[in-house]
Design an enzyme around this catalytic site. Structure first.
Site, short mmCIF file in Angstrom:
data_model
loop_
_atom_site.label_atom_id
_atom_site.label_comp_id
_atom_site.label_asym_id
_atom_site.label_seq_id
_atom_site.Cartn_x
_atom_site.Cartn_y
_atom_site.Cartn_z
N HIS A 169 28.07 89.13 -43.70
CA HIS A 169 27.45 88.70 -45.00
C HIS A 169 28.20 89.74 -45.74
CE1 HIS A 169 24.42 87.54 -47.90
NE2 HIS A 169 23.95 88.68 -47.90
N CYS A 184 19.75 84.74 -50.81
CA CYS A 184 21.10 84.37 -50.29
C CYS A 184 21.40 83.92 -49.30
CB CYS A 184 21.79 86.10 -50.44
SG CYS A 184 21.31 87.00 -52.04
N HIS A 202 30.18 87.14 -54.05
CA HIS A 202 28.72 86.70 -53.42
C HIS A 202 28.04 85.55 -54.31
CE1 HIS A 202 24.78 86.42 -51.29
NE2 HIS A 202 24.65 87.48 -51.48
#
Lengths: 398, 350
Positions: free
Chosen positions: A292, A159, A327
């Protein structure tokens, strides 16, 4: 850094729009892209909301002007990379141009179909459909299409992948190894990743609520984003103006667990501190943090605590934009780098939508309403991933 | 560039470089694949942990451990990894369950370990390394890109070291698919056939090569002076690029003591390597390595680790050489390709 790498343009496609301007409009008007899957063919479609780009593969192929047999990630990558690169594509005569991409899923969407046939018979399945299985193959489809050859790379650190591709591009421009870089990443939704995250039991069955005490998990999204980076010399030749520059970057490792963050966010904290050091800034200089903020119990706690340690009781305006985009995994660092650049350019801070309840273990509160008319000089953007990978980027008004 | 290789760790079908047996005898086989199945990992990883690790993770972690052990360190300052195909076994395992069980009753282990940066993450975890840690996945340039990242990191952190490695594992599926795609030979082959391009496809391989890299000079160590990467389907272009690289490095044939070539037995690349051997490098001692490692996207990491190991031995086993041995070992040129991805290295022995 020896010389600065300036962001002169951006390209973006996500669940909230097919270009930068549409995505920005969604952020400003509060339009989220999370909902029921329309294109991803999965058993979980009624149970797990996702943030899909609102186009079929055929429509994406048409929009991209690419071969219809490409993986979905390659369509997304080309659309966003071209938005960033196109205005300057014929102005870079004699300049060295690099393409720095990132993804985690490669051509997995096509491999999934191939594999079903292959499992029945090792001679079955169309071999051409796995020709672009590799992450690097997806990057090359796009770099070849754009005619960028001087340096081509793909980073895959889960990620944080595309935050790292922007970091490396800034380093190579900083050292004069390249004059221009298209840097970012892409990831499409796939059954593979959806099911993988589902086994980890970190997917929210409702639209996600990052940094909320009652958060339940993340929503997977898809998209692609690229920044067009130039050296001062390249900007002059191309007649480009700077939106902001990449002033700080860092990659560290949490070295705690393959998928979970350490409770105290060791790696997160180290990444933020190192990026500040590279930028030559103090925590008080940061005007906005694009978190994040995935919406999982683990991430938001450890990131929240790390932010507290770095910024003390003076935490700047901070928000997660994943409530809008989901995400987007390998694309998320770049998606949020584009949002950070827009925050500086327009003097705005995006809301952390769906926030309701203060977290008990984190003393500060994210920004929940759109802020306009701010003087945003320095933005910190965090991206954390599997394998303990932690990246922080800092963008500064130039 | 000037990056010194302080130590190397190798896991290959020809063994690991932790003991005297490595390179003790010439390879002998008639096979369609060269696998790293003969390695004893238990000397490095407790059996409990080992059971949870896929082959790619084992190969990567143990090559990293051997490399660090040979350098006398327990933890690197930073890590940079290249892998063309990532953790294929775990990817396939999860994919196969997902397909056959129609997305239900799945377990997370293989998904977790299928992530491309698993090896880098595991090395960080096992050594407690909080430093910079990236993984590159650029087909036949994955490892070479990891080395460019190392150069950038060491430029900014000149007193640090970096553990840089390349890993790829072969699976039944990748073997079958790459045979169908013409990358790998359908027929079994012997080591001699790797040195002579006579048939379509190369011998399939897998392995892991790790190098501890630093700016600080070390006597007898291999030093990277230059690296050039290009992608082409055209043999003429490839030959011209090698020429350009030598000019850019100011190297003439007379300066070069040894040329190591990525000859892989595939007729598609015969023209390229044959031309190199007959023209630019016709007066140079030449060596090969893919008859030990087999062909895979990060075989360049094996080649570099092998050269580092051989430079430390001070003697090159005859079965690596195609022709007379070099008189001395100062300037080495390594030219390699994986399909259309080519790399040229200029190395010196410090």
């Amino acid at each position: 850094m020896h010389q600065s790498a300036y962001i002169v343009n951006t390209g973006l496609i996500s669940a909230i729009g097919n270009d930068t301007a549409t995505c920005l409009d969604a952020l400003v008007t509060g339009r989220s892209g999370v909902g029921k899957a329309q294109y991803l063919q999965t058993h979980w479609r009624d149970e797990l909301p996702v943030a899909e780009v609102k186009l079929s593969n055929a429509e994406l192929a048409k929009l991209a002007g690419a071969d219809k047999d490409w993986p979905r990630t390659a369509f997304l990558s080309l659309i966003a990379a071209r938005e960033a690169w196109q205005p300057y594509a014929d102005k870079g005569e004699g300049l060295r141009v690099g393409f720095f991409s990132a993804n985690t899923v490669g051509g997995m969407d096509l491999t999934e179909d191939f594999y079903a046939s292959f499992l029945q018979n090792a001679n079955a399945g169309n071999i051409a459909s796995v020709a672009n299985h590799e992450c690097g193959a997806v990057t090359e489809l796009v770099s070849n299409h754009l005619g960028i050859y001087d340096f081509v790379t793909t980073i895959s650190t889960a990620c944080s992948s595309s935050a790292n591709s922007i970091m490396m591009a800034a380093q190579m421009i900083g050292r004069g190894m390249l004059d221009i870089a298209v840097a970012g990443g892409a990831d499409s939704l796939s059954k593979f990743t959806l099911n993988g995250f589902n086994t980890l039991m970190i997917l929210d069955k409702l639209p996600c609520q990052p940094f909320d005490q009652n958060r339940r998990g993340l929503n997977l999204g898809e998209g692609a984003a690229y920044v067009l980076l130039m050296s001062e010399k390249a900007m002059q030749q191309c007649g480009a103006t700077s939106i902001c520059r990449v002033s700080g970057y860092a990659n560290t490792n949490d070295a705690y667990h393959q998928t979970a963050s350490s409770p105290e966010g060791t790696g997160n904290k180290m990444a933020m501190l190192k990026a500040l050091k590279v930028a030559g800034l103090q925590p008080a200089d940061i005007d906005y943090i694009n978190l994040h903020g995935t919406g999982t119990a683990n991430n938001d706690s450890s990131e929240g605590l790390a932010v507290s340690v770095v910024f003390g009781d003076k935490v700047p305006m901070a928000s997660s934009t994943k409530g809008f985009t989901g995400h987007t995994l390998g694309a998320s660092g770049a998606v949020e780098a584009v949002f950070s650049a827009l925050s500086i350019r327009d003097g705005i801070v995006f809301p952390n939508i769906r926030w309701q309840t203060q977290m008990e273990d984190v003393p500060w509160k994210p920004v929940t309403e759109l802020k306009q008319g701010c003087d945003i000089r320095h933005v910190l953007s965090n991206s954390f991933g599997f394998g303990g990978n932690c990246s922080s980027l800092i963008f500064s008004k130039s | 560039m000037d990056i010194y290789i302080h130590s190397a760790g190798i896991i290959s079908a020809a063994g690991d470089n932790s003991n005297e047996a490595f390179l003790a005898s010439a390879p002998a086989y008639d096979a369609d694949r060269l696998l790293c199945d003969g390695i004893d990992y238990t000397a490095y990883i407790p059996a409990m942990q080992l059971r949870r690790m896929s082959k790619a993770v084992r190969m990567g972690v143990v090559a990293a451990k051997i490399c660090m052990q040979r350098a006398g360190i327990e933890k690197p300052d930073a890590i940079s990894i290249g892998t063309g195909l990532g953790c294929l076994n775990d990817t396939e395992h999860f994919l196969s369950k997902m397909v056959t069980q129609d997305e239900q009753m799945l377990t997370p282990t293989s998904f977790i370990q299928s992530t491309h940066n698993t090896v880098g993450g595991q090395i960080a975890l096992l050594s407690g390394c909080h430093g910079h840690n990236l993984t590159f996945v650029q087909r036949g340039h994955s490892f070479e890109n990891a080395v460019i990242n190392t150069a950038l990191y060491l430029d900014e952190n000149p007193f640090h070291n970096m553990l840089t490695g390349g890993i790829d594992e072969l699976t039944e599926t990748s073997l079958a698919v790459l045979k169908r795609a013409g990358v790998y030979s359908a027929e079994p082959r012997g080591p001699e056939s790797i040195l002579h391009h006579t048939r379509p496809g190369s011998i399939a391989g897998e392995g892991s090569g790790f190098l501890l890299m630093a700016k600080s000079a070390k006597r007898g160590a291999l030093c990277i002076k230059g690296l050039s990467l290009f992608v082409t389907k055209d043999t003429g272009v490839a030959l011209r690029k090698v020429d350009d690289f030598l000019q850019q490095q100011q190297l003439t044939s007379g300066d070069i003591d040894l040329v190591m070539l990525g000859t892989n037995g595939d007729g598609k690349y015969e023209a390229f390597y044959h031309q190199l051997a007959q023209s630019i490098f016709q007066n140079n001692s030449r060596a090969a390595f893919k008859h030990l490692s087999g062909e895979y996207p990060t075989a360049g990491a094996f080649a570099l680790a092998l050269l580092s190991h051989v430079a430390g031995m001070g003697d090159i086993p005859s079965f690596l050489l195609a022709g007379p041995p070099p008189r001395r070992l100062k300037h080495i040129v390594l030219v390699n390709n994986y399909v259309n991805h080519y790399s040229c290295w200029h190395l010196t022995v410090a």
